[in-house]
Scaffold this motif. Structure first.
Motif, short mmCIF file in Angstrom:
data_model
loop_
_atom_site.label_atom_id
_atom_site.label_comp_id
_atom_site.label_asym_id
_atom_site.label_seq_id
_atom_site.Cartn_x
_atom_site.Cartn_y
_atom_site.Cartn_z
N UNK A 23 32.25 26.24 42.60
CA UNK A 23 31.43 26.15 43.51
C UNK A 23 31.05 27.32 43.95
N UNK A 24 30.41 27.52 43.64
CA UNK A 24 29.33 29.25 43.64
C UNK A 24 28.97 29.71 44.59
N UNK A 25 29.04 30.26 45.72
CA UNK A 25 28.80 30.79 46.66
C UNK A 25 28.47 32.79 47.55
N UNK A 26 28.34 32.58 48.68
CA UNK A 26 28.44 34.30 48.82
C UNK A 26 29.98 34.34 48.88
N UNK A 27 30.54 33.38 49.25
CA UNK A 27 32.07 34.78 48.74
C UNK A 27 32.45 34.68 47.30
N UNK A 28 31.70 33.99 46.72
CA UNK A 28 32.23 34.16 45.20
C UNK A 28 32.00 32.69 44.05
N UNK A 29 32.89 32.42 43.63
CA UNK A 29 32.87 31.52 42.47
C UNK A 29 34.76 30.91 42.55
N UNK A 45 39.60 31.59 40.97
CA UNK A 45 38.53 32.09 42.16
C UNK A 45 37.95 33.53 41.94
N UNK A 46 37.07 34.02 42.01
CA UNK A 46 36.43 35.45 41.59
C UNK A 46 35.86 35.41 43.53
N UNK A 47 36.32 36.62 43.40
CA UNK A 47 35.50 37.13 45.39
C UNK A 47 33.89 38.07 44.88
N UNK A 48 33.76 38.06 43.47
CA UNK A 48 32.30 38.46 42.68
C UNK A 48 31.38 37.82 43.14
N UNK A 49 30.57 37.60 44.10
CA UNK A 49 29.10 36.64 44.62
C UNK A 49 28.09 36.69 42.90
N UNK A 62 26.87 34.06 36.25
CA UNK A 62 27.82 32.77 36.37
C UNK A 62 28.35 32.65 35.53
N UNK A 63 27.66 32.31 33.88
CA UNK A 63 28.08 32.35 33.10
C UNK A 63 29.74 33.26 32.59
N UNK A 64 29.11 34.82 32.73
CA UNK A 64 30.25 35.72 32.95
C UNK A 64 31.26 35.67 33.69
N UNK A 65 31.10 35.34 34.29
CA UNK A 65 32.00 34.73 35.89
C UNK A 65 33.01 33.82 35.36
N UNK A 66 32.36 32.52 34.79
CA UNK A 66 32.78 31.29 34.84
C UNK A 66 33.75 31.32 33.69
N UNK A 67 33.39 31.48 32.15
CA UNK A 67 33.38 31.30 31.13
C UNK A 67 35.43 31.18 31.29
N UNK A 68 35.79 32.90 31.43
CA UNK A 68 37.09 33.16 31.21
C UNK A 68 37.99 32.61 32.38
#
Length: 337
Positions: A23-29, A45-49, A62-68
């Motif tokens: 789920x990718x939104x305005x508050x992060x991933x 979860x990440x707080x970086x949109x 998106x992939x930079x955040x998602x992969x790890x």
């Protein structure tokens, strides 16, 4: 189908492979791995949109955040290659061309997944709220969008952002409250002394409000932060109550615009704005009953991440119950790296 992420529901097989849901939104991933029949599940979860740019939503970021995060939850649950992956993304319908072009192959390279769906966040909100049934869902947080389907196609109303629409959403509601406060400060009609007092308590002197608000990059969130104050004043202040009544009318109009006209469609509400409770829900329920007498009001079964899990479980089993759509629910069943 599943209920909340990792929870079995009607039609779910007793055992099954893991699925990856995002789920990718305005508050992060937010990322989860769940098994259709239960068993270990995990989320991060990440707080970086995810950034947007000239190409729309940035698939690389998106992939930079998602992969790890995905690797961590896959390892934690013991899932090797997920049977399916679903990415729900805010802005996919209008800003998702780069995601559609690049993300299925990127997910195949990183995780070996060959069944991928990219969904607008309105679709994952719908799936999380009422699953694969015809109806309409009003999703309200900082913004507001209504989504409906007769299971043949999708309809959406509003969701145009805080400058052009999102009528009734948190930013709209907060801005209306701030305007009423400033009207009282100026001596114009339609003002509210109660809201002015709340503005000064939360933001400081009103003369400084433009300087505090306009330079902010997160203006919609700042506006929405005042929505609970409007709700808390509604019982004693008729201006605040009228603002909430107008928000309810806007939401119900959007729901009526997308809800199937035939049968007994379900209507559900989802999103953080509804946590303000009765001051908004009371007039909204009355408006929905008046505008959609044939519809059945149901509680939301889950949130957008739960909806991404629902879609992923269906995709792993063969086909999503909800209709495919190039911009709303884009499905690739043979992604290659």
């Amino acid at each position: 189908m599943t209920g909340p992420a990792g929870t079995p529901g009607p039609g779910t097989c007793a055992h099954g492979p893991g699925v990856l849901a995002v789920d990718s939104g305005g508050s992060g991933l937010r990322v989860t791995v769940a098994r259709p029949g239960g068993g270990p599940s995990a989320r991060r979860e990440s707080v970086e949109p995810v950034r947007t740019g000239a190409r729309g939503i940035d698939p690389g970021h998106l992939m930079e955040q998602l992969v790890p995060m995905a690797r961590a939850v896959l390892a934690e649950t013991g899932v090797g290659e997920p049977a399916a992956a679903v990415v729900g993304a805010a802005g996919l319908a209008s800003l998702g061309d780069a995601l559609r072009a690049e993300l299925p192959a990127a997910l195949a390279r990183e995780f070996g997944v060959r069944r991928v769906a990219l969904a607008a966040d309105a679709v994952t909100a719908y799936a999380g709220a009422i699953g694969g049934l015809p109806g309409a869902v009003v999703a309200a947080g900082t913004g507001m969008i209504a989504t409906g389907t007769d299971l043949r196609g999708w309809r959406r109303a509003d969701g145009w952002g805080h400058l052009l629409g999102d009528c009734g959403g948190g930013a709209w509601l907060g801005r209306a409250g701030l305007e009423a406060a400033l009207r009282h400060h100026d001596g114009r009609p339609g003002g509210s002394s109660a809201l002015l007092a709340r503005v000064e308590a939360e933001f400081g002197p009103v003369a400084e409000l433009p300087g505090r608000l306009y330079p902010r990059a997160d203006r919609p969130a700042v506006l929405a932060s005042f929505a609970p104050a409007v709700a808390s004043c509604a019982a004693q202040d008729p201006v605040a109550a009228s603002i909430l009544g107008a928000a309810a009318r806007h939401m119900a109009e959007s729901a009526a615009a997308v809800c199937p006209a035939d049968g007994e469609p379900r209507v559900a509400l989802t999103g953080g704005l509804f946590k303000i409770g009765a001051p908004l829900l009371g007039p909204l329920e009355a408006e929905l009953a008046r505008r959609l007498p044939h519809a059945r009001r149901v509680p939301s079964a889950g949130d957008p991440l739960d909806g991404a899990v629902r879609i992923a479980v269906d995709l792993a089993a063969g086909e999503p119950a909800l209709p495919r759509d190039e911009r709303m629910l884009y499905v690739v069943t043979s992604a290659r790296g």
